[in-house]
Design an enzyme around this catalytic site. Structure first.
Site, mmCIF file in Angstrom:
data_model
loop_
_atom_site.group_PDB
_atom_site.id
_atom_site.type_symbol
_atom_site.label_atom_id
_atom_site.label_comp_id
_atom_site.label_asym_id
_atom_site.label_seq_id
_atom_site.Cartn_x
_atom_site.Cartn_y
_atom_site.Cartn_z
ATOM 1 N N ASP A 34 -12.325 25.522 -60.619
ATOM 2 C CA ASP A 34 -13.621 26.139 -60.283
ATOM 3 C C ASP A 34 -14.553 25.184 -59.544
ATOM 4 O OD1 ASP A 34 -14.260 24.363 -62.240
ATOM 5 O OD2 ASP A 34 -15.268 25.803 -63.568
ATOM 6 N N GLY A 35 -14.085 23.973 -59.242
ATOM 7 C CA GLY A 35 -14.905 23.030 -58.472
ATOM 8 C C GLY A 35 -15.623 22.000 -59.334
ATOM 9 N N GLU A 36 -15.655 22.197 -60.661
ATOM 10 C CA GLU A 36 -16.300 21.187 -61.512
ATOM 11 C C GLU A 36 -15.482 19.906 -61.460
ATOM 12 O OE1 GLU A 36 -16.946 22.627 -65.454
ATOM 13 O OE2 GLU A 36 -18.472 24.067 -64.828
ATOM 14 N N ARG A 93 -35.530 12.831 -46.127
ATOM 15 C CA ARG A 93 -36.544 13.397 -45.228
ATOM 16 C C ARG A 93 -37.486 14.353 -45.954
ATOM 17 N NH1 ARG A 93 -32.511 15.186 -40.599
ATOM 18 N NH2 ARG A 93 -31.194 15.331 -42.439
ATOM 19 N N ASP A 166 -39.783 9.068 -31.649
ATOM 20 C CA ASP A 166 -40.989 9.638 -32.255
ATOM 21 C C ASP A 166 -41.856 8.516 -32.803
ATOM 22 O OD1 ASP A 166 -40.015 8.983 -34.862
ATOM 23 O OD2 ASP A 166 -38.796 10.788 -34.817
ATOM 24 N N LYS A 191 -43.081 16.468 -31.251
ATOM 25 C CA LYS A 191 -43.667 17.398 -32.222
ATOM 26 C C LYS A 191 -42.574 18.316 -32.723
ATOM 27 C CE LYS A 191 -48.437 17.118 -31.035
ATOM 28 N NZ LYS A 191 -48.699 16.654 -29.687
ATOM 29 N N ASP A 219 -33.088 5.218 -33.499
ATOM 30 C CA ASP A 219 -33.507 6.219 -34.487
ATOM 31 C C ASP A 219 -32.852 5.890 -35.822
ATOM 32 O OD1 ASP A 219 -34.898 8.361 -35.439
ATOM 33 O OD2 ASP A 219 -34.044 9.834 -34.067
ATOM 34 N N THR A 227 -32.729 15.643 -31.209
ATOM 35 C CA THR A 227 -33.780 14.648 -30.903
ATOM 36 C C THR A 227 -33.291 13.693 -29.822
ATOM 37 O OG1 THR A 227 -34.693 14.772 -33.135
ATOM 38 C CG2 THR A 227 -35.168 12.766 -31.891
#
Ligand code: R5P
Length: 298
Positions: A34-36, A93, A166, A191, A219, A227
């Site tokens: 089940d992914g556990e 972020r 930026d 922006k 960056d 970007t």
């Protein structure tokens, strides 16, 4: 000391261990249908200082859970001290509320780590220098800038100007300039629409006469690649002939590798803080290593 790693970036963990003349210690990572996940420490760690290396990049939540489980297993097995080395720290972020009603995902993750009684965190090029203040445990915030400066000195410094895409990158770009003997730098004014994620480049902050033949864009990360691609196009319009990019974390979501390879960017340098799978590598890409700078701190 013993070094363990999760599954997100084993090559980097092996290089860090090799740099220390060590090998990775054994962990069993079992995934149920089940992914556990179940984690089991396969070595004696009683009274040992343990390092756990895991970049919390895509799939972000799964990699965080794996990190939490490894830390818990080590604590229960008697580890004396645990240092979490998280070269790329996921959710960085989302470090404050941008719009009313939002979660501060980064603080949630920090809270989980601290509740597991991690003793120290080592990480690389966080999105903001204020992030370590959100922790209540010691944080070692490393920078890939010396690695980048060495690569630039080797092949790119002549007739170049450093460019931040930026205003948030000003601190990094001025530090890099110092490392390169006060190389000229400017910043693009960017922006971002917080609802749609759309970005606009509206001008240059700094002396545009300094924009020469070659621009070196710095960056902290490349995610969608938009970007960087827009910054390079903006600089070309201003007369720059070559654009070289240095970004610490190669998140490379969606079609970023395709966009970068087919853009006017000449070369893209990233680090191994995030594992770049073979299918995401492209001819313009060079991967530099942050293993030594991390190993020196352990
Ligand atoms: C933004 O403030 C960051 O420093 C990066 O410029 C940004 O996260 C890169 O994202 P993308 O590649 O999606 O434009």
């Amino acid at each position: 000391m013993k070094i363990f790693c999760g599954g997100s970036n084993k090559p980097l963990a092996e290089t860090i261990a090799a740099s220390l003349g060590m090998q990775l210690s054994a962990l069993e990572l079992f995934v149920f249908p089940d992914g556990e996940k179940r984690v089991r420490v396969e070595e004696n760690v009683v009274d040992e200082d343990c390092i756990v290396i895991q970049s919390t990049t895509t799939p972000v939540d799964q990699n965080y859970m794996e990190l939490f489980f490894i830390i818990d297993a080590l604590k229960r097995s008697g580890a004396r001290k645990i240092t979490a080395v998280v070269p790329y720290f996921g959710y960085q972020r989302q470090d404050h509320v941008f719009r009313d009603g939002e979660v501060v995902s980064l603080e949630v993750m920090i809270g989980f780590l601290e509740s597991l009684k991690v003793d120290r965190v080592v990480t690389v090029d966080l999105h903001s220098i204020k992030i370590p203040e959100l922790f209540h445990i010691p944080v070692t915030h490393l920078s890939a800038l010396p690695v980048f400066a060495d690569a630039m000195k080797r092949e790119l410094k002549e007739d170049a100007v450093l460019v931040s895409p930026d205003m948030g990158g000003l601190r990094g770009i001025s530090k890099l300039s110092e490392l390169l003997g006060n190389l000229a730098w400017v910043s693009i004014v960017k922006k971002r629409n917080l609802e749609t994620g759309e970005i606009k480049m509206t001008g240059i902050e700094g002396d545009t006469s300094k924009l020469k033949k070659r621009a070196i864009i710095l960056d902290d990360m490349i995610s969608s690649g938009k970007t960087i691609v827009q910054a390079a196009a903006f600089l070309k319009k201003m007369g720059v002939e070559e654009c070289h990019v240095f970004a610490t974390h190669a998140i490379f979501s969606k079609e970023a590798p395709y966009l970068l390879q087919h853009s006017i960017v000449d070369r893209v340098f990233v680090t191994d803080s995030v594992l770049v799978p073979e299918e995401k590598k492209f001819p313009k890409l060079t991967i530099l290593s942050v293993a030594d700078i991390i190993a020196k701190e352990l």
